[in-house]
Design an enzyme around this catalytic site. Structure first.
Site, PDB file in Angstrom:
ATOM      1  N   GLY A  44       0.815  -1.216   0.000  1.00 34.55           N
ATOM      2  CA  GLY A  44       0.000   0.000   0.000  1.00 34.55           C
ATOM      3  C   GLY A  44       0.845   1.260   0.000  1.00 34.55           C
ATOM      4  O   GLY A  44       0.577   2.219  -0.728  1.00 34.55           O
ATOM      5  N   CYS A  45       1.900   1.255   0.802  1.00 35.95           N
ATOM      6  CA  CYS A  45       2.767   2.430   0.902  1.00 35.95           C
ATOM      7  C   CYS A  45       3.525   2.659  -0.397  1.00 35.95           C
ATOM      8  O   CYS A  45       3.760   3.800  -0.797  1.00 35.95           O
ATOM      9  CB  CYS A  45       3.729   2.283   2.071  1.00 35.95           C
ATOM     10  SG  CYS A  45       2.853   2.206   3.664  1.00 35.95           S
ATOM     11  N   THR A  46       3.890   1.574  -1.068  1.00 35.02           N
ATOM     12  CA  THR A  46       4.571   1.688  -2.357  1.00 35.02           C
ATOM     13  C   THR A  46       3.623   2.278  -3.395  1.00 35.02           C
ATOM     14  O   THR A  46       4.000   3.187  -4.138  1.00 35.02           O
ATOM     15  CB  THR A  46       5.114   0.315  -2.812  1.00 35.02           C
ATOM     16  OG1 THR A  46       6.055  -0.141  -1.828  1.00 35.02           O
ATOM     17  CG2 THR A  46       5.788   0.403  -4.167  1.00 35.02           C
ATOM     18  N   ALA A  49       3.236   6.042  -2.574  1.00 35.06           N
ATOM     19  CA  ALA A  49       4.443   6.808  -2.908  1.00 35.06           C
ATOM     20  C   ALA A  49       4.618   6.919  -4.421  1.00 35.06           C
ATOM     21  O   ALA A  49       4.943   7.994  -4.933  1.00 35.06           O
ATOM     22  CB  ALA A  49       5.671   6.151  -2.274  1.00 35.06           C
TER      23      ALA A  49
END
Length: 152
Positions: A44-46, A49
């Site tokens: 999710g963070c990838t 970002a």
């Protein structure tokens, strides 16, 4: 205390991946997208970002500064930035103090276990230092383009 639109954004001074200190008060006069995310190199963070990375030129054309914040250390941030070619600073919030000020750090649950961590929230801070928009419990997929649509 709850942060609301129109409130003064809590000031902070956090190190980035290169050891430079980024202070919100130094960015007065500019719009800032401050996004809090749980961990470098997670799916999710990838996505989130990379969404900001892919829309970065549009953010720059609107003179909007993008800052990502997590509790990961400089080494982790550096690998994340390099792996995904992220053009904006990632800030290190060791211990989650700034994340806490922005109501983005606290008790979380995952697979029945409780732990302290960052909640995926984003704050748009206007050029006068007040909170312009708040996105809580963000879905990472289209978040970066959603913000641009709201701001332009």
């Amino acid at each position: 205390m709850s942060l609301n639109i129109g409130d003064r954004a809590p000031d902070f001074a956090l190190p980035d991946t290169d050891g430079n200190t980024v202070k919100l008060s130094d960015l007065k006069g500019k719009r800032v997208v401050l996004y809090f995310y749980p961990r470098d190199n997670t799916p999710g963070c990838t996505k989130e970002a990379c969404g900001f990375r892919d829309a970065y030129e549009q953010y720059q054309s609107q003179e909007i500064i993008v800052l990502g914040v997590s509790t990961d250390d400089a080494k982790s941030h550096q690998k994340f930035v390099k792996k995904f070619n992220l053009p904006f600073p990632l800030l290190i919030d060791e211990g989650g103090k700034v994340s806490e000020q922005y109501e983005s750090y606290g008790l979380k649950k995952f697979m029945g276990k409780e732990y302290l961590g960052i909640t995926r929230n984003t704050f748009v801070i206007s050029s006068d230092g007040t909170i312009e928009k708040i996105y809580r419990k963000v879905k990472p997929d289209l978040h970066a383009t959603q913000i641009l649509t709201d701001l332009i």
